[in-house]
Design a protein around this motif. Structure first.
Motif, PDB file in Angstrom:
ATOM      1  N   LEU A  15       0.740  -1.196   0.108  1.00  0.00           N
ATOM      2  CA  LEU A  15      -0.135   0.116   0.042  1.00  0.00           C
ATOM      3  C   LEU A  15       0.881   1.412   0.038  1.00  0.00           C
ATOM      4  CD1 LEU A  15      -2.675  -1.013   2.496  1.00  0.00           C
ATOM      5  CD2 LEU A  15      -2.731  -1.301   0.304  1.00  0.00           C
ATOM      6  N   ALA A  16       2.016   1.207   0.058  1.00  0.00           N
ATOM      7  CA  ALA A  16       3.096   2.149   0.386  1.00  0.00           C
ATOM      8  C   ALA A  16       3.082   3.195  -1.130  1.00  0.00           C
ATOM      9  CB  ALA A  16       4.581   1.839   0.365  1.00  0.00           C
ATOM     10  N   GLY A  17       2.702   4.480  -1.021  1.00  0.00           N
ATOM     11  CA  GLY A  17       2.532   5.295  -2.128  1.00  0.00           C
ATOM     12  C   GLY A  17       1.544   5.258  -2.853  1.00  0.00           C
ATOM     13  N   LYS A  18       0.292   4.527  -2.406  1.00  0.00           N
ATOM     14  CA  LYS A  18      -0.883   4.353  -3.192  1.00  0.00           C
ATOM     15  C   LYS A  18      -1.730   5.609  -2.633  1.00  0.00           C
ATOM     16  CE  LYS A  18       0.506   0.710  -5.102  1.00  0.00           C
ATOM     17  NZ  LYS A  18       1.639   0.640  -4.811  1.00  0.00           N
ATOM     18  N   PRO A  19      -2.826   6.026  -3.469  1.00  0.00           N
ATOM     19  CA  PRO A  19      -3.680   6.949  -3.144  1.00  0.00           C
ATOM     20  C   PRO A  19      -4.593   6.820  -1.863  1.00  0.00           C
ATOM     21  CG  PRO A  19      -3.921   6.448  -5.495  1.00  0.00           C
ATOM     22  CD  PRO A  19      -3.017   5.485  -4.750  1.00  0.00           C
ATOM     23  N   GLU A  20      -4.839   7.580  -1.171  1.00  0.00           N
ATOM     24  CA  GLU A  20      -5.550   7.384   0.248  1.00  0.00           C
ATOM     25  C   GLU A  20      -6.846   6.629  -0.115  1.00  0.00           C
ATOM     26  OE1 GLU A  20      -5.987   6.885   4.145  1.00  0.00           O
ATOM     27  OE2 GLU A  20      -4.141   7.627   3.108  1.00  0.00           O
ATOM     28  N   PRO A  21      -7.548   6.926  -0.807  1.00  0.00           N
ATOM     29  CA  PRO A  21      -9.120   6.153  -1.031  1.00  0.00           C
ATOM     30  C   PRO A  21      -8.867   4.762  -1.569  1.00  0.00           C
ATOM     31  CG  PRO A  21      -9.054   8.277  -2.480  1.00  0.00           C
ATOM     32  CD  PRO A  21      -7.585   8.069  -1.812  1.00  0.00           C
ATOM     33  N   HIS A  22      -7.634   4.521  -2.104  1.00  0.00           N
ATOM     34  CA  HIS A  22      -7.395   2.814  -2.512  1.00  0.00           C
ATOM     35  C   HIS A  22      -7.154   2.251  -1.329  1.00  0.00           C
ATOM     36  CE1 HIS A  22      -6.532   3.827  -6.887  1.00  0.00           C
ATOM     37  NE2 HIS A  22      -7.729   4.474  -6.530  1.00  0.00           N
ATOM     38  N   ILE A  23      -6.184   2.899  -0.297  1.00  0.00           N
ATOM     39  CA  ILE A  23      -5.952   2.304   0.887  1.00  0.00           C
ATOM     40  C   ILE A  23      -6.971   2.121   1.802  1.00  0.00           C
ATOM     41  CG2 ILE A  23      -4.319   2.728   3.106  1.00  0.00           C
ATOM     42  CD1 ILE A  23      -2.301   4.351   1.330  1.00  0.00           C
ATOM     43  N   GLN A  24      -7.824   3.124   1.950  1.00  0.00           N
ATOM     44  CA  GLN A  24      -8.784   2.937   2.666  1.00  0.00           C
ATOM     45  C   GLN A  24      -9.887   1.779   2.229  1.00  0.00           C
ATOM     46  OE1 GLN A  24      -9.739   4.316   5.653  1.00  0.00           O
ATOM     47  NE2 GLN A  24      -7.469   5.092   5.409  1.00  0.00           N
ATOM     48  N   ALA A  25     -10.019   1.779   0.852  1.00  0.00           N
ATOM     49  CA  ALA A  25     -10.648   0.609   0.307  1.00  0.00           C
ATOM     50  C   ALA A  25     -10.357  -0.696   0.725  1.00  0.00           C
ATOM     51  CB  ALA A  25     -10.936   0.661  -1.023  1.00  0.00           C
ATOM     52  N   VAL A  26      -9.208  -0.867   0.634  1.00  0.00           N
ATOM     53  CA  VAL A  26      -8.256  -2.168   1.027  1.00  0.00           C
ATOM     54  C   VAL A  26      -8.594  -2.393   2.543  1.00  0.00           C
ATOM     55  CG1 VAL A  26      -6.057  -3.469   1.333  1.00  0.00           C
ATOM     56  CG2 VAL A  26      -6.837  -2.185  -0.897  1.00  0.00           C
ATOM     57  N   LYS A  27      -8.434  -1.395   3.366  1.00  0.00           N
ATOM     58  CA  LYS A  27      -8.342  -1.417   4.665  1.00  0.00           C
ATOM     59  C   LYS A  27      -9.923  -1.900   5.257  1.00  0.00           C
ATOM     60  CE  LYS A  27      -4.593   1.064   6.449  1.00  0.00           C
ATOM     61  NZ  LYS A  27      -4.015   2.153   7.228  1.00  0.00           N
ATOM     62  N   SER A  28     -10.964  -1.572   4.512  1.00  0.00           N
ATOM     63  CA  SER A  28     -12.258  -1.811   4.741  1.00  0.00           C
ATOM     64  C   SER A  28     -12.672  -3.204   4.219  1.00  0.00           C
ATOM     65  CB  SER A  28     -13.150  -0.852   4.007  1.00  0.00           C
ATOM     66  OG  SER A  28     -13.199  -1.229   2.422  1.00  0.00           O
ATOM     67  N   GLY A  30     -10.798  -5.523   5.167  1.00  0.00           N
ATOM     68  CA  GLY A  30      -9.980  -6.233   6.477  1.00  0.00           C
ATOM     69  C   GLY A  30      -8.476  -6.567   5.990  1.00  0.00           C
ATOM     70  N   LEU A  31      -7.823  -5.880   4.919  1.00  0.00           N
ATOM     71  CA  LEU A  31      -6.556  -6.408   4.610  1.00  0.00           C
ATOM     72  C   LEU A  31      -5.475  -5.452   5.042  1.00  0.00           C
ATOM     73  CD1 LEU A  31      -7.527  -7.489   1.007  1.00  0.00           C
ATOM     74  CD2 LEU A  31      -7.126  -9.318   3.020  1.00  0.00           C
ATOM     75  N   LYS A  32      -4.493  -5.993   5.589  1.00  0.00           N
ATOM     76  CA  LYS A  32      -3.282  -5.259   6.140  1.00  0.00           C
ATOM     77  C   LYS A  32      -1.920  -5.327   5.945  1.00  0.00           C
ATOM     78  CE  LYS A  32      -5.745  -4.774  10.461  1.00  0.00           C
ATOM     79  NZ  LYS A  32      -5.699  -4.681  11.833  1.00  0.00           N
ATOM     80  N   ARG A  33      -1.561  -6.557   5.362  1.00  0.00           N
ATOM     81  CA  ARG A  33      -0.555  -6.856   4.750  1.00  0.00           C
ATOM     82  C   ARG A  33      -0.276  -7.823   3.702  1.00  0.00           C
ATOM     83  NH1 ARG A  33      -0.975  -8.378  10.103  1.00  0.00           N
ATOM     84  NH2 ARG A  33      -1.446 -10.364   9.694  1.00  0.00           N
ATOM     85  N   VAL A  34       0.669  -7.691   2.855  1.00  0.00           N
ATOM     86  CA  VAL A  34       0.556  -8.448   1.443  1.00  0.00           C
ATOM     87  C   VAL A  34       0.744  -9.963   1.733  1.00  0.00           C
ATOM     88  CG1 VAL A  34       2.243  -9.020  -0.320  1.00  0.00           C
ATOM     89  CG2 VAL A  34       2.165  -6.684   0.377  1.00  0.00           C
ATOM     90  N   GLY A  35       0.036 -10.548   0.974  1.00  0.00           N
ATOM     91  CA  GLY A  35      -0.154 -11.824   1.175  1.00  0.00           C
ATOM     92  C   GLY A  35      -1.653 -12.370   2.133  1.00  0.00           C
ATOM     93  N   GLN A  36      -1.993 -11.318   2.801  1.00  0.00           N
ATOM     94  CA  GLN A  36      -3.162 -11.713   3.840  1.00  0.00           C
ATOM     95  C   GLN A  36      -4.484 -11.883   3.027  1.00  0.00           C
ATOM     96  OE1 GLN A  36      -4.230  -8.578   6.431  1.00  0.00           O
ATOM     97  NE2 GLN A  36      -5.320  -9.554   7.577  1.00  0.00           N
ATOM     98  N   SER A  37      -5.192 -12.803   3.193  1.00  0.00           N
ATOM     99  CA  SER A  37      -6.491 -13.118   2.702  1.00  0.00           C
ATOM    100  C   SER A  37      -7.719 -13.038   3.573  1.00  0.00           C
ATOM    101  CB  SER A  37      -6.553 -14.648   1.911  1.00  0.00           C
ATOM    102  OG  SER A  37      -5.465 -14.624   0.918  1.00  0.00           O
ATOM    103  N   ARG A  38      -8.867 -12.790   2.918  1.00  0.00           N
ATOM    104  CA  ARG A  38     -10.121 -12.827   3.933  1.00  0.00           C
ATOM    105  C   ARG A  38     -11.047 -13.351   3.010  1.00  0.00           C
ATOM    106  NH1 ARG A  38     -11.385  -8.581   7.371  1.00  0.00           N
ATOM    107  NH2 ARG A  38     -13.301 -10.078   7.499  1.00  0.00           N
ATOM    108  N   LEU A  39     -11.964 -14.255   3.438  1.00  0.00           N
ATOM    109  CA  LEU A  39     -13.255 -14.637   2.803  1.00  0.00           C
ATOM    110  C   LEU A  39     -14.493 -13.621   3.301  1.00  0.00           C
ATOM    111  CD1 LEU A  39     -13.437 -18.335   3.648  1.00  0.00           C
ATOM    112  CD2 LEU A  39     -12.918 -17.355   1.677  1.00  0.00           C
TER     113      LEU A  39
END
Length: 62
Positions: A15-28, A30-39
């Protein structure tokens, strides 16, 4: 396909250097780290967040 079952969403890029709206979308999702998955449920809300940051994610139908 949408509206049935679950989808697996994996963060494949950092997520480093990405636009804030994209970071917020990923965090919503439930993802925080590269390689992390969610169902997650296969809903329009989830797909809206996926589409916002699609280039950072891998999505699989479960």
């Amino acid at each position: 396909m949408r509206g049935e079952g679950m989808i697996k969403v994996t963060l494949v890029r950092g997520l480093a250097g990405k636009p804030e709206p994209h970071i917020q979308a990923v965090k919503s999702l439930g993802l925080k780290r590269v390689g992390q998955s969610r169902l997650l449920p296969d809903t329009p809300v989830v797909w809206g967040n996926i589409k916002k940051a699609f280039y950072l994610l891998k999505v699989e139908q479960v």
